[in-house]
Design an enzyme around this catalytic site. Structure first.
Site, PDB file in Angstrom:
ATOM      1  N   TRP A  47      85.869  41.423  44.195  1.00 12.71           N
ATOM      2  CA  TRP A  47      86.245  40.107  43.681  1.00 12.71           C
ATOM      3  C   TRP A  47      86.988  40.192  42.352  1.00 12.71           C
ATOM      4  O   TRP A  47      87.257  39.162  41.735  1.00 12.71           O
ATOM      5  CB  TRP A  47      84.989  39.245  43.492  1.00 12.71           C
ATOM      6  CG  TRP A  47      84.217  39.028  44.746  1.00 12.71           C
ATOM      7  CD1 TRP A  47      84.398  38.014  45.662  1.00 12.71           C
ATOM      8  CD2 TRP A  47      83.153  39.836  45.256  1.00 12.71           C
ATOM      9  NE1 TRP A  47      83.505  38.149  46.695  1.00 12.71           N
ATOM     10  CE2 TRP A  47      82.724  39.259  46.479  1.00 12.71           C
ATOM     11  CE3 TRP A  47      82.508  40.988  44.807  1.00 12.71           C
ATOM     12  CZ2 TRP A  47      81.693  39.801  47.248  1.00 12.71           C
ATOM     13  CZ3 TRP A  47      81.482  41.539  45.570  1.00 12.71           C
ATOM     14  CH2 TRP A  47      81.081  40.937  46.769  1.00 12.71           C
ATOM     15  N   ASP A  48      87.290  41.393  41.869  1.00 15.26           N
ATOM     16  CA  ASP A  48      87.898  41.579  40.544  1.00 15.26           C
ATOM     17  C   ASP A  48      87.005  40.996  39.451  1.00 15.26           C
ATOM     18  O   ASP A  48      87.491  40.410  38.496  1.00 15.26           O
ATOM     19  CB  ASP A  48      89.293  40.961  40.485  1.00 15.26           C
ATOM     20  CG  ASP A  48      90.058  41.393  39.240  1.00 15.26           C
ATOM     21  OD1 ASP A  48      89.667  42.405  38.617  1.00 15.26           O
ATOM     22  OD2 ASP A  48      91.031  40.716  38.870  1.00 15.26           O
ATOM     23  N   TYR A  49      85.698  41.147  39.598  1.00 14.08           N
ATOM     24  CA  TYR A  49      84.757  40.699  38.579  1.00 14.08           C
ATOM     25  C   TYR A  49      84.401  41.863  37.650  1.00 14.08           C
ATOM     26  O   TYR A  49      83.241  42.124  37.370  1.00 14.08           O
ATOM     27  CB  TYR A  49      83.491  40.145  39.227  1.00 14.08           C
ATOM     28  CG  TYR A  49      83.634  38.780  39.870  1.00 14.08           C
ATOM     29  CD1 TYR A  49      84.592  37.871  39.428  1.00 14.08           C
ATOM     30  CD2 TYR A  49      82.799  38.392  40.918  1.00 14.08           C
ATOM     31  CE1 TYR A  49      84.716  36.617  40.022  1.00 14.08           C
ATOM     32  CE2 TYR A  49      82.910  37.133  41.505  1.00 14.08           C
ATOM     33  CZ  TYR A  49      83.865  36.258  41.058  1.00 14.08           C
ATOM     34  OH  TYR A  49      83.979  35.015  41.627  1.00 14.08           O
ATOM     35  N   ASN A 176      88.787  35.115  38.748  1.00 11.11           N
ATOM     36  CA  ASN A 176      88.629  36.403  38.055  1.00 11.11           C
ATOM     37  C   ASN A 176      88.998  36.343  36.585  1.00 11.11           C
ATOM     38  O   ASN A 176      88.899  37.351  35.875  1.00 11.11           O
ATOM     39  CB  ASN A 176      89.435  37.497  38.754  1.00 11.11           C
ATOM     40  CG  ASN A 176      90.929  37.308  38.609  1.00 11.11           C
ATOM     41  OD1 ASN A 176      91.411  36.369  37.994  1.00 11.11           O
ATOM     42  ND2 ASN A 176      91.687  38.217  39.190  1.00 11.11           N
TER      43      ASN A 176
END
Length: 211
Positions: A47-49, A176
């Protein structure tokens, strides 16, 4: 040390498993460089976290006990708080089931860590309650728009554009960029942690490779 998302941000089929030490908080002995403790805040991130901001060191009192703590805010709306000496969570962190996707070749973590305290500082996932409701007509139109995509609770996985269900991709909340660089500050006098967050959504569309 806050650690980022492994390559690539939204696809991890070539790196199955939880991908330790990605998206983790890692404590090192500054004199030797050896690991003291670690905690992974997202398993198999897609999730591009990435953990994008430095943690805060704070001496706090919990149930009458003084704790040398470290607090780490994340892009997905949580604050993880640990005893910075031992790495033990100050408050319980629960592993909870999360949605599984259907992108061919992807690997999905069955659970993710959810802190029980402090409460989340951002919306977690997409709900019809998030839609505009000034008039019934606007509410209906908004629902028709989001229904072109997949959406759901936090950790709803990315999906292929125009896949078997005909959806355009997946809507994420938080996006994000919710809590990125320099996002937190602690006031020791009031014992308040201040967090800056962009309460926004994001659409991710996976496209099958032609190679």
């Amino acid at each position: 040390l806050p650690i980022g998302t492994p390559t690539s941000d939204y696809w991890g089929g070539f790196r199955p498993g939880n991908n330790l030490f990605a998206e983790s908080l890692v404590c090192l002995d500054v004199r030797t460089g050896k690991r003291v403790w670690h905690y992974q805040m997202i398993h198999h991130g897609i999730w591009d976290y990435d953990v994008a901001t430095a943690p805060v060191l704070a001496d706090i009192t919990v149930d009458g006990r003084r704790i040398k703590a470290v607090a780490q805010v994340t892009k997905h709306g949580f604050t993880f708080v640990f005893d910075r000496v031992t790495g033990r969570p100050v408050w319980p962190i629960e592993e909870r089931p999360v949605p599984k996707g259907d992108t061919p070749g992807e690997w999905y973590a069955p659970t993710q860590p959810f802190p029980t305290k402090p409460p989340a500082f951002d919306r977690l996932g997409v709900s019809p309650d998030d839609l505009i409701d000034w008039t019934p007509e606007l509410r209906k139109e908004a629902r028709e728009i989001i229904d072109q995509y997949r959406w759901g609770p936090l950790f709803t996985p990315p999906s292929i554009i125009d896949g078997p269900d005909g959806k355009k991709g997946t809507i994420f909340i938080p996006g994000n960029d919710s809590t990125a660089w320099y996002a937190q500050a602690y006031d020791p006098e009031s014992a308040v942690l201040y967090v800056s967050t962009a309460n926004s959504a994001q659409v991710i569309e996976l496209v099958p490779s032609k190679h």
